[in-house]
Design a protein around this motif. Sequence first.
Motif, short mmCIF file in Angstrom:
data_model
loop_
_atom_site.label_atom_id
_atom_site.label_comp_id
_atom_site.label_asym_id
_atom_site.label_seq_id
_atom_site.Cartn_x
_atom_site.Cartn_y
_atom_site.Cartn_z
N LEU A 11 -37.59 67.49 8.04
CA LEU A 11 -37.09 66.14 7.80
C LEU A 11 -37.19 65.27 9.05
N ALA A 12 -36.89 65.84 10.21
CA ALA A 12 -37.00 65.08 11.47
C ALA A 12 -38.45 64.70 11.74
N ALA A 13 -39.38 65.62 11.49
CA ALA A 13 -40.80 65.31 11.68
C ALA A 13 -41.25 64.23 10.70
N LEU A 14 -40.75 64.30 9.47
CA LEU A 14 -41.07 63.26 8.48
C LEU A 14 -40.58 61.89 8.94
N VAL A 15 -39.36 61.85 9.45
CA VAL A 15 -38.80 60.57 9.92
C VAL A 15 -39.67 60.00 11.04
N LEU A 16 -40.04 60.83 12.01
CA LEU A 16 -40.87 60.35 13.11
C LEU A 16 -42.24 59.90 12.62
N GLY A 17 -42.84 60.67 11.74
CA GLY A 17 -44.15 60.32 11.22
C GLY A 17 -44.14 59.05 10.38
N LEU A 18 -43.15 58.93 9.50
CA LEU A 18 -43.06 57.74 8.64
C LEU A 18 -42.72 56.49 9.44
N ALA A 19 -41.84 56.63 10.43
CA ALA A 19 -41.50 55.48 11.27
C ALA A 19 -42.71 55.03 12.08
N LEU A 45 -31.30 62.86 4.87
CA LEU A 45 -30.69 63.33 6.13
C LEU A 45 -29.19 63.03 6.18
N TRP A 46 -28.81 61.84 5.76
CA TRP A 46 -27.38 61.50 5.74
C TRP A 46 -26.62 62.43 4.79
N ALA A 47 -27.23 62.75 3.67
CA ALA A 47 -26.58 63.67 2.73
C ALA A 47 -26.43 65.05 3.35
N ARG A 48 -27.44 65.50 4.06
CA ARG A 48 -27.36 66.80 4.72
C ARG A 48 -26.31 66.82 5.83
#
Length: 107
Positions: A11-19, A45-48
């Motif tokens: 999820l963190a990698a997705l956030v960085l890639g999408l941003a 991510l907020w839900a997690r």
Amino acid sequence: MTPDLIVDAVLAALVLGLASTAMFVASVRIAVGAFIALGAVVAVLWARLGAPDVALAEAVIGAGLTGALLLRHLGLADEGEGEGEGDTGRDGTREDARDGRRDGGVA
């Protein structure tokens, strides 16, 4: 490595890639799509993190409402492409970009 840690890392990698995609891509359509996907991933991510109220707000506002407004703007921008030069004023008249005169017609 626990499965939770793997999910968080993905999820963190997705956030960085999408941003990065939303900020640096040349196509506005791809940037808007990446922005909408980013809002959805951040909501997950907020839900997690145990903040369902923030996750719901992020999903509704970040991915849903803002994404819909951006997509609507893209649709309006596509309709207006190629219709000639000039800008439509508040009174509905069209100002010609070449000489600044108003023709009184509706665009």
